[in-house]
Design a protein around this motif. Sequence first.
Motif, PDB file in Angstrom:
ATOM      1  N   ALA A 147      21.210  96.711  -8.059  1.00 41.48           N
ATOM      2  CA  ALA A 147      22.217  95.910  -7.354  1.00 41.48           C
ATOM      3  C   ALA A 147      23.428  95.661  -8.239  1.00 41.48           C
ATOM      4  O   ALA A 147      24.577  95.729  -7.768  1.00 41.48           O
ATOM      5  CB  ALA A 147      21.598  94.589  -6.901  1.00 41.48           C
ATOM      6  N   VAL A 148      23.222  95.374  -9.510  1.00 43.06           N
ATOM      7  CA  VAL A 148      24.344  95.133 -10.416  1.00 43.06           C
ATOM      8  C   VAL A 148      25.097  96.433 -10.680  1.00 43.06           C
ATOM      9  O   VAL A 148      26.333  96.438 -10.762  1.00 43.06           O
ATOM     10  CB  VAL A 148      23.853  94.483 -11.721  1.00 43.06           C
ATOM     11  CG1 VAL A 148      24.984  94.377 -12.742  1.00 43.06           C
ATOM     12  CG2 VAL A 148      23.285  93.096 -11.428  1.00 43.06           C
ATOM     13  N   ARG A 149      24.377  97.539 -10.804  1.00 37.59           N
ATOM     14  CA  ARG A 149      25.035  98.840 -10.960  1.00 37.59           C
ATOM     15  C   ARG A 149      25.952  99.107  -9.764  1.00 37.59           C
ATOM     16  O   ARG A 149      27.105  99.545  -9.928  1.00 37.59           O
ATOM     17  CB  ARG A 149      23.978  99.939 -11.078  1.00 37.59           C
ATOM     18  CG  ARG A 149      24.524 101.368 -11.164  1.00 37.59           C
ATOM     19  CD  ARG A 149      23.349 102.343 -11.184  1.00 37.59           C
ATOM     20  NE  ARG A 149      23.758 103.725 -11.299  1.00 37.59           N
ATOM     21  CZ  ARG A 149      24.110 104.508 -10.272  1.00 37.59           C
ATOM     22  NH1 ARG A 149      24.129 103.996  -9.032  1.00 37.59           N
ATOM     23  NH2 ARG A 149      24.462 105.759 -10.461  1.00 37.59           N
ATOM     24  N   ALA A 150      25.447  98.849  -8.548  1.00 38.36           N
ATOM     25  CA  ALA A 150      26.253  99.075  -7.339  1.00 38.36           C
ATOM     26  C   ALA A 150      27.487  98.176  -7.334  1.00 38.36           C
ATOM     27  O   ALA A 150      28.580  98.597  -6.945  1.00 38.36           O
ATOM     28  CB  ALA A 150      25.407  98.826  -6.096  1.00 38.36           C
ATOM     29  N   ALA A 151      27.311  96.933  -7.801  1.00 38.71           N
ATOM     30  CA  ALA A 151      28.451  96.016  -7.855  1.00 38.71           C
ATOM     31  C   ALA A 151      29.500  96.521  -8.840  1.00 38.71           C
ATOM     32  O   ALA A 151      30.706  96.481  -8.552  1.00 38.71           O
ATOM     33  CB  ALA A 151      27.969  94.625  -8.251  1.00 38.71           C
ATOM     34  N   CYS A 152      29.062  96.990  -9.994  1.00 39.10           N
ATOM     35  CA  CYS A 152      30.003  97.525 -10.983  1.00 39.10           C
ATOM     36  C   CYS A 152      30.768  98.717 -10.423  1.00 39.10           C
ATOM     37  O   CYS A 152      31.987  98.836 -10.611  1.00 39.10           O
ATOM     38  CB  CYS A 152      29.262  97.932 -12.254  1.00 39.10           C
ATOM     39  SG  CYS A 152      28.654  96.563 -13.254  1.00 39.10           S
ATOM     40  N   VAL A 183      24.536  89.301  -5.094  1.00 34.83           N
ATOM     41  CA  VAL A 183      24.972  89.703  -6.436  1.00 34.83           C
ATOM     42  C   VAL A 183      26.469  89.499  -6.595  1.00 34.83           C
ATOM     43  O   VAL A 183      26.939  88.972  -7.613  1.00 34.83           O
ATOM     44  CB  VAL A 183      24.585  91.168  -6.710  1.00 34.83           C
ATOM     45  CG1 VAL A 183      25.287  91.677  -7.970  1.00 34.83           C
ATOM     46  CG2 VAL A 183      23.078  91.286  -6.890  1.00 34.83           C
ATOM     47  N   LEU A 184      27.255  89.878  -5.591  1.00 36.86           N
ATOM     48  CA  LEU A 184      28.701  89.709  -5.678  1.00 36.86           C
ATOM     49  C   LEU A 184      29.082  88.231  -5.721  1.00 36.86           C
ATOM     50  O   LEU A 184      30.043  87.838  -6.394  1.00 36.86           O
ATOM     51  CB  LEU A 184      29.382  90.403  -4.505  1.00 36.86           C
ATOM     52  CG  LEU A 184      29.337  91.933  -4.538  1.00 36.86           C
ATOM     53  CD1 LEU A 184      29.926  92.514  -3.252  1.00 36.86           C
ATOM     54  CD2 LEU A 184      30.077  92.478  -5.748  1.00 36.86           C
TER      55      LEU A 184
END
Length: 354
Positions: free
Chosen positions: A87-92, A64-65
């Motif tokens: 996964a995108v929430r964690a990246a944000c 994702v990153l």
Amino acid sequence: MRLLLATDAWHPQVNGVVRSIERMAEAAVGLGVEPLMLTPADFASLPMPGYSEIRLSLVTRHRVLSRWKALAPTHVHIATEGPIGHAVRAACLSLGHAFTTSYHTRFPEYLAARAPVPEAWSYAWLRRFHAAASGTMVSTPSLERELTGRGFTRLMRWTRGVDTELFRPRDGDALPGLPRPIFLSVGRLAVEKNLAAFLSLDLPGSKVVVGDGPDRARLQALAPEAHFLGALTGEALAKVYASADAFVFPSLTDTFGIVLLEALASGVPVAAFPVTGPLDVIGGTRAGALDSDLRAAALAALAIQRDRCRAEALRYTWAESARQFYDNIAQAHALGPMHRTARRPSGAALPRPG
């Protein structure tokens, strides 16, 4: 605006979530937005046990990153709470980037229909997921009130639309030979859609079901006299809608129900339970009948004028839906990431687009 649209719901799924996201992506360019899609097509995936149409993406934080670096989004919207959404929430959160979410699906009720998981546990998990967002979009006033009562905050209104050129009253009959009146239902054939409540009704004429899903075999065995047409799209679907005399929507768990608008746009009155979704779309319009007795609602719908249904559907456009969607994202991202502004009151409301 370079908007990363992250969704676990995507083709080959056919549902309101996918249609809504597609419409927002289509409208983006005209509103000065570059949509950057992140879907199960971008990852290896496995079919969901018992529901192969839904793919569970094998997402890693590193992947994702890496995609994030390549796409360089300025804004982020997370449409679903699945593996990609998480996964995108964690990246944000790790990058200190604001994001918005949307609440499409009554996951707690869907899970409880399949496994002995208390709804309170699922709602606590969902509340935590959405609490980190700068805004969470909901489709109707009744859903907003319900989620507020469950402790969700920073809720923003995002209605839906309908293609009134495709879905319209038509001459001709796409269901020739079937005894009238024809009662139609369209949607995914899954236990949470409560199709058995429709198929078990003692109604005159014919029952027609459009859609497919894991519950099809059971439903066909339950109602062998009903006509199951499978999944239809485009002109074929629109012609079937226009050939029906009433549209029956038995779901108790949908948050909106785009099929309600498709039926109305086709000039077909709606019969439904008085619950979230039908209450917001049909309640007070005289374009349908809501009753805790679904049979009574279905019979009452037959007396409703078709032009009244069409007029109600014309109030809903995808252009207005897109305006709300992108205005919400701009306003929410202006507040910055919620996890970096812990002193902000948890119930702080966002201004709502006009």
